[in-house]
Design an enzyme around this catalytic site. Structure first.
Site, PDB file in Angstrom:
ATOM      1  CG  ASN A 164     -33.542 -67.699  -3.056  1.00 40.37           C
ATOM      2  OD1 ASN A 164     -34.667 -68.338  -2.433  1.00 40.37           O
ATOM      3  ND2 ASN A 164     -33.625 -66.471  -3.314  1.00 40.37           N
ATOM      4  CD  GLU A 165     -27.146 -70.628   0.290  1.00 40.94           C
ATOM      5  OE1 GLU A 165     -26.572 -70.492  -0.961  1.00 40.94           O
ATOM      6  OE2 GLU A 165     -26.524 -70.069   1.158  1.00 40.94           O
ATOM      7  N   PRO A 166     -28.417 -73.617  -3.580  1.00 36.60           N
ATOM      8  CG  PRO A 166     -26.461 -74.399  -4.430  1.00 36.60           C
ATOM      9  CD  PRO A 166     -26.958 -73.435  -3.437  1.00 36.60           C
TER      10      PRO A 166
END
Ligand code: F6R
Length: 628
Positions: A164-166
């Protein structure tokens, strides 16, 4: 900070999520494995399954190793454990070198009695058109298993959890996602180049993770210290996905000292309340105060203390001049022009890769040789992974021509050259090199190391190439340190009988080569010198990228302009490591430029606290006898 007697960890004050700091990565891993083991045992006793959410990566390696040990030695039973892994690269088959399926098998599942049908890892080969249904089914399986009892997490340098990237959405579920450039860069070494890192992955969502009943987020190494601070001290923001854990009821953060170094409650505890004013704390506080005020130590006055939350210190131990003078004297004593003294000594410098010695302490090696000491350098690994294919083929070509020119067994070298040419022509990204190529790459680094140490006036017979087995996997992933590695180091200690030893003491990536080499040396010292009685003085130097903070430095060796020139020349001998090759278009001299900048910066920092003005300095910290 309060002490938690059960875990040998300190709870860091001021954190928005309970955060515990462990003395070492090993004690952290053992503690986490114990938490998992207790949960599994408790539920086994009730005849109920345990559902674990699991990450891959360098952080949980020690925990999995300890779980395997608990299974083998203490009968920890995994037969009623169900696992859900966080993620998998998209497009990745389960048997590929970098697959998380393979990784989990090798690090945990192959070694415990978990039932294969209880293991769930996202399948990276699901066709696009089936992906939505597949992800929904993954979520349904978690629900059907009763939800996740304990979710273990690592954290990316950009704050990702799972992939879950920025700017991932708080309500996200298991899905296909696009990897952030920071994530791809971090994974580049596993894939032999950023361009080979997949661009997408399947990951559990943030909502999936936040539904776990208990979450443990682990972080080790100073490369995580920034993001740990943002996660536990900053606002909840989708820019740092891990910060959503602030809203979870039962999350604990467990870090080693290196990852804790930027936490306010750890780095500047006086800002959080009352502390015990040990000499160490006084030194840190005053050097911090110099930084805050831009003043030299002996220019600090009582108001500076009062204006920066240090009232109690100046009231109890002051006045300012007295405190400043104490710290000034301590810092003066760290400056040592002759780090091994002036009587002849045997010194042993351990270099994890073939260039760390000159990069980090080339000036000091030169000084010790000029002082008449017997300076030995031990290269712990061949460093062959970091040599480009084109350099290997150039050397094979050169040697073949050399042999032709001087009429030396031409036929044999042509055959080797052909093997190299064929192997490199058919090599796929991320594939292992054949033996001949690996040996040539090692040879390149051997010759560079030799040339470099000659620049700093070492004797050929004092160079030792250990080629430790843990590194000889041919890939970036290394084996754990084994008896044979430790034995080779013990033999060298026995042979050289040093009175002073230098070790690369980097605290970044816990499974990186530097830290593993340091751990192996510490084990060997422990084995050679029982209870460390008669142990040589052990000094730590930082690797290529960073320098110690002023308060951490025990010895600073001033370098003259000519020392620095020679050191740079020595680093320049490591031609295969020129950054130009890594990053086309950048300054080809960058590696030695970085070393120069860092040594000049250390001297400037000394000067800024009011100590003499040197051109450059190399810094060392004394080993405190603790394992990493
Ligand atoms: C891996 C995962 C990632 C890692 C994170 C830290 O399954 O989900 O979020 O936990 O990238 O990786 P390391 O531990 O290698 O620093």
């Amino acid at each position: 900070m309060s002490f938690n007697p059960t875990s040998q960890a300190w709870q860091c004050p001021g954190a928005k999520i309970p955060t515990y700091v462990f003395g070492s990565g090993t004690s952290l891993a053992e503690h986490v494995a114990q938490i998992i083991a207790s949960l599994v045992r408790e539920r086994n006793a009730l005849g109920r399954p345990t559902v674990l959410g699991l990450p891959t990566g360098s952080t949980p390696v020690g925990t999995y190793r300890e779980l395997v040990r608990l299974h083998e030695k203490e009968n920890l039973d995994f037969s009623n454990v169900t696992t859900f892994n966080l993620d998998e690269y998209y497009g990745m088959a389960a048997d590929q070198l970098q697959s998380y399926h393979r990784w989990m098998q090798e690090h945990l599942f192959d070694h415990v009695n978990i039932r294969p049908e209880n293991i769930h890892i996202p399948n990276g080969t699901i066709p696009l058109e089936e992906l939505d249904a597949y992800c929904r089914d993954f979520e349904d399986r978690i629900q059907a298993a009763g939800g996740i009892d304990l979710q273990l997490l690592g954290i990316g340098r950009n704050g990702h959890i799972g992939f879950n990237e920025p700017f991932s959405i708080r309500n996200s579920r298991t899905r296909l996602c696009t990897l952030d450039p920071v994530t791809r860069k971090s994974a580049a070494s596993d894939f032999f180049g950023e361009e080979n890192v997949p661009t997408q992955a399947i990951t559990m969502g943030l909502a999936t993770i936040l539904e776990a009943r208990k979450v443990l987020l682990l972080a080790t190494g100073e490369h995580k210290s920034d993001i740990v601070r943002e996660t536990v001290e900053g606002q909840v923001t989708d820019r740092v996905p891990a910060s959503f854990l602030q809203d979870h009821d039962d999350t604990t953060i467990l870090v080693d000292r290196a990852a804790a170094r930027d936490l306010t409650g750890y780095a500047t505890p006086w800002l959080q309340g009352n502390i015990e004013w040990t000499d160490e704390a006084i030194k840190r506080a005053l050097l911090w105060l110099c930084d805050q005020t831009g003043k030299a130590l002996l220019k600090l006055d009582d108001d500076d203390f009062r204006n920066h939350n240090l009232h109690r210190l100046v009231r109890r131990r002051g006045p300012a001049a007295r405190l400043a003078h104490r710290v000034f004297r301590w810092m003066v004593e760290t400056i040592q022009y002759h780090p091994a003294g002036t009587d002849t000594q045997r010194v042993l410098c351990f270099s994890p890769h073939p260039d760390d010695d000159v990069i980090s302490m080339g000036g000091t090696i030169l000084r010790m040789n000029d002082d008449g000491h017997e300076v030995h350098v031990a290269y712990m690994t061949s460093g062959n992974i970091a040599v480009f294919d084109h350099d290997a083929s150039r050397v094979a070509d050169l040697v073949t021509e050399f042999n032709r020119l001087f009429e030396i067994d031409e036929e044999k070298s042509r055959r080797v050259q052909q093997t190299v040419v064929d192997a490199l022509a058919s090599k796929q990204p991320g594939q292992l090199d054949v033996d001949a190529v690996m040996r040539i790459k090692g040879l390149i680094r051997w010759s560079e190391a030799k040339a470099a140490t000659m620049e700093v006036r070492c004797q050929k017979e004092n160079l030792h190439f250990l080629d430790l087995p843990f590194y000889r996997t041919g890939t970036v992933a290394k084996l754990p340190i084994g008896e044979q590695d430790v034995e080779l180091i013990c033999e060298l200690l026995e042979k050289v009988q040093p009175t002073q030893v230098y070790v690369a003491g980097d605290l970044s990536d816990p499974h990186g080569t530097h830290r593993m080499c340091a751990a192996a040396i510490f084990r060997a010292l422990d084995q050679t010198y029982k209870n460390l009685v008669g142990c040589p003085e052990v000094l730590l130097y930082r690797g290529a990228w960073q320098e110690y903070e002023l308060h951490e430095i025990d010895i600073a060796v001033p370098l003259s302009p000519s020392d620095l020139e020679r050191k740079k020349k020595a680093i320049f001998m490591h031609e295969s490591q020129k950054d130009e090759a890594l990053f086309p278009g950048t300054d080809p001299r960058e590696f030695w430029k970085r070393a120069e900048d860092r040594n000049i910066d250390t001297a400037n920092r000394y000067n800024s606290i009011g100590l003499p003005e040197y051109l450059a300095m190399e810094a060392f910290a004394r080993w405190n006898g603790q394992a990493l």
